[in-house]
Design an enzyme around this catalytic site. Structure first.
Site, PDB file in Angstrom:
ATOM      1  N   THR A 220      41.979  36.926  39.791  1.00 50.81           N
ATOM      2  CA  THR A 220      40.557  36.645  39.988  1.00 50.81           C
ATOM      3  C   THR A 220      39.673  37.882  40.099  1.00 50.81           C
ATOM      4  O   THR A 220      38.690  38.026  39.369  1.00 50.81           O
ATOM      5  CB  THR A 220      40.373  35.763  41.237  1.00 50.81           C
ATOM      6  OG1 THR A 220      40.991  34.508  40.993  1.00 50.81           O
ATOM      7  CG2 THR A 220      38.901  35.546  41.550  1.00 50.81           C
ATOM      8  N   PHE A 221      39.967  38.781  41.014  1.00 46.14           N
ATOM      9  CA  PHE A 221      39.042  39.884  41.248  1.00 46.14           C
ATOM     10  C   PHE A 221      38.916  40.824  40.046  1.00 46.14           C
ATOM     11  O   PHE A 221      37.799  41.177  39.654  1.00 46.14           O
ATOM     12  CB  PHE A 221      39.435  40.635  42.529  1.00 46.14           C
ATOM     13  CG  PHE A 221      38.785  40.074  43.771  1.00 46.14           C
ATOM     14  CD1 PHE A 221      38.899  38.721  44.080  1.00 46.14           C
ATOM     15  CD2 PHE A 221      38.055  40.879  44.627  1.00 46.14           C
ATOM     16  CE1 PHE A 221      38.293  38.187  45.206  1.00 46.14           C
ATOM     17  CE2 PHE A 221      37.439  40.358  45.761  1.00 46.14           C
ATOM     18  CZ  PHE A 221      37.559  39.014  46.053  1.00 46.14           C
TER      19      PHE A 221
END
Length: 667
Positions: A220-221
């Site tokens: 995600t990040f």
């Protein structure tokens, strides 16, 4: 000939050039020029025989140069007299060419006389002119390039003006405005499950690839920062959800916001909201990863911090609230992060009944948003872009390898990443090559993971050029895990029928079908035919696309695509070759295989098939583009109540199953 005599001779010759009467000019004959030449050589011979011959030879050369200069002046005056007033324009060209040639060169007329005296043949075009042909051709070619460049630039400028022009909804003027929605963990083939009427109708009305590739690692990040910077993770520096920085001597852990939201982790790049704010635009960022880090001291005008419990209808209300602000306060970029699909994909798995309800809820959120735009007459004024960051794969205790069985864990100083395993060793100079050989042998035996150093990492990963990337990596095949015994004992779990959590995992090879993401766009910055299809691209391209939709200049990045996107036709033009990736946890030996879709996949290749159409059959193929737009918005509007009721029934049916579950963080 002394200097004094040379000067007197020059003055006499200058005066002779002025003797003109009734258009007639005194012209020195070739014989006279030959006499001057003989006299010069006689003088040279005399000077050379006297004392100090070398110095006098130099003086003679200087005298000769000055005399040739004056002789050239006489020739030019005679030539002007011969050619008359009609030759003024050609004289200018001649002077330009003479300025390019060596000053000792004779005129074309003198060359012709000397050639005739020597019995040489003469050409219609002397060599002195022919040498200019390449120069002239090059000049013409350069001029053509400049003309084309000016035309091309003006065309792009006009296109950009079209994209960024302000528009009115009848009551208010809107500067270029783009809404960006990220559906975390929304796998591309989720569109084929018959759960997303709004998203499929959005595809039918907009422009999209069959799927979008995330960046490696597919977590995600890193991918959310790639979406808003256009940089590979190795370039923007957020190389994982968890990693060690050898310079800071500190670990980045995304769930610990007191650490992860410090600016130092993010400042190798410029996010989209910073780009826009620097260029005078207001932005509103809702829960986007990294938006709370105060990057380079520039925050979004409006910032909503992460709230894990916020409902989807509240997100829609927040977006519409920003659009309702006065013109001077209204943001032009609105970006919203939606973690729900990722959250339930981890919790229940991507093939669960529960995830079906979550997918439908996310789709219903889009319906609510579009209805809000419709009420404000903004459906043809605001750009709407929907993306996801990665897909999801199902885990099983039968698809795991115990890390402790592969290496001596006492050699490891730090473990980076998940599900990838980045190894930072206590004695890297000695142990990295040793363990690389040991793990490579094990990988060949197991066939369920690969081993790389930064130097051997596949180029397509773009995952080597950053000190935050560990020197040695174990990369599991998609659907497999390499895990420490302290976290999960595989033998005991299988013996006791223990289920591993989280059930859904991502972070594998970004090109694997289970990791595929989505990109769908519609609005005035996307003047494409409804249902347009573009070639598959990676998410490094999204930043440039968003910048162009707003009319801002992008910061340096790895992307190359710019608006307008080049389409390859309509989705309906292509045969349905879509497949549902194999994600069966019981299929232990074929983690990378694909199987034919078990559900109707026509909603992706021909999204219009899901749209209600009340037109007569003989008119279906002749619907104008504007009618298609209206039909789509009408369809979404009509489906709102149906979607609400359906989602409510599904949610109620599984409500008890969710009540006692833990809430895994988005990853």
């Amino acid at each position: 000939m002394s200097d004094e005599k040379y000067d007197e001779d020059a003055r006499v010759l200058d005066s002779v050039s002025d003797l003109e009467s009734d258009g007639e000019t005194l012209i020195q004959s070739p014989e006279s020029e030959d006499k001057d030449t003989l006299e010069e050589y006689d003088e040279a011979e005399r000077l050379l025989t006297e004392e100090g011959a070398l110095s006098k030879q130099k003086k003679w050369k200087d005298q000769k140069t000055r005399k040739e200069t004056r002789r050239g002046r006489r020739r030019e005056q005679r030539r002007r007299s011969r050619s008359g007033a009609q030759a003024d324009e050609s004289n200018s060209v001649y002077e330009m060419e003479e300025g390019y040639k060596d000053s000792s060169s004779n005129s074309s007329t003198d060359s012709l006389v000397l050639k005739q005296k020597a019995g040489l043949s003469t050409n219609a075009y002397p060599a002195s002119y022919l040498r200019w042909v390449p120069f002239l051709v090059g000049t013409i070619f350069l001029f053509a390039i400049l003309v084309y460049g000016a035309y091309h630039a003006s065309t792009l400028s006009k296109a950009k003006e079209t994209i960024v022009s302000s528009m009115s909804n009848g009551t208010h003027v809107f500067a270029p405005t783009t809404i960006l929605i990220s559906l975390d963990g929304f796998r591309a083939d989720f569109l084929q499950r018959g759960l997303t009427p709004s998203l499929n109708a959005f595809i039918a009305s907009g422009v999209s690839p069959q799927y979008m590739l995330p960046s490696f690692p597919s977590v995600t990040f890193p991918n959310h920062y790639t979406l808003v910077t256009g940089l590979y993770p190795e370039s923007h520096g957020v190389v994982g959800n968890q990693f060690w920085d050898p310079h800071f001597e500190e670990e980045f852990v995304y769930t610990n916001t007191s650490i992860s939201m410090q600016p130092k982790w993010w400042e190798s790049a410029e996010p989209l909201w910073e780009t826009a704010e620097r260029q005078g635009m207001k932005t509103a960022i809702h829960m986007w990863p990294g938006s709370e880090a105060h990057i380079h001291g520039i925050d979004p005008t409006y910032l909503d911090p992460f709230d894990f419990d916020e409902t989807l209808p509240n997100k829609v209300a927040r977006i519409l609230e920003r659009l309702d602000l006065d013109t001077k306060d209204r943001p032009q970029l609105i970006a919203a992060y939606v973690p729900d699909v990722d959250r339930d994909g981890h919790r229940y798995g991507p093939n669960s009944t529960e995830i079906r309800a979550t997918i439908a809820s996310a789709d219903n959120m889009l319906t609510l948003l579009v209805e809000g735009l419709l009420r404000r007459n903004l459906t043809e004024i605001v750009n709407l872009v929907v993306v996801s960051d990665h897909g999801m794969a199902t885990m099983s205790a039968h698809r795991m390898v115990q890390l402790d069985d592969l290496i001596d864990m006492n050699l490891v100083d730090h473990l980076d990443g998940w599900p990838l395993r980045g190894l930072r060793l206590k004695n890297p100079d000695h142990d990295v090559p040793v363990l690389y050989k040991q793990l490579s042998d094990a990988a060949e035996k197991h066939g369920t993971f690969d081993v790389y150093t930064r130097e051997t990492m596949p180029e397509r990963y773009h995952f080597s050029q950053n000190p935050r990337i560990a020197p040695l990596w174990i990369v599991p095949k998609t659907g497999w895990l390499v895990i420490e015994k302290a976290d999960f004992n595989i033998v005991d779990a299988i013996a006791n029928n223990q289920v591993f959590h989280p059930i859904g995992i991502h972070g594998f090879d970004h090109e694997h079908p289970l990791m595929r993401a989505i990109f769908i766009a519609r609005g005035p910055a996307f003047p494409h035919a409804p249902n347009s299809r573009v070639s598959v691209f990676q998410n490094i391209e999204v930043y440039n696309i968003l910048c162009d939709s707003l009319g801002v200049t992008p910061h340096g990045n790895n992307g190359t695509l710019r608006l307008p996107l080049q389409t390859e036709g309509l989705h309906s033009d292509f045969a349905d070759t879509s497949k549902t990736p194999n994600d069966d946890p019981a299929d232990i030996g074929h983690a990378d295989a694909e199987i034919e879709a078990g559900t109707d996949a026509t909603s992706l290749t021909d999204p219009t098939a899901t749209v209600d159409n009340d037109l007569p059959a003989d008119k279906e193929d002749n619907v104008a583009e504007e009618d298609a737009k209206k039909n789509w918005w009408k369809y979404l509007h009509d489906q709102i109540e149906k979607a609400k009721d359906w989602a409510k029934q599904v949610m109620d049916s599984i409500k008890d199953n969710k009540a006692n579950d833990n809430d895994p963080k988005p990853g």
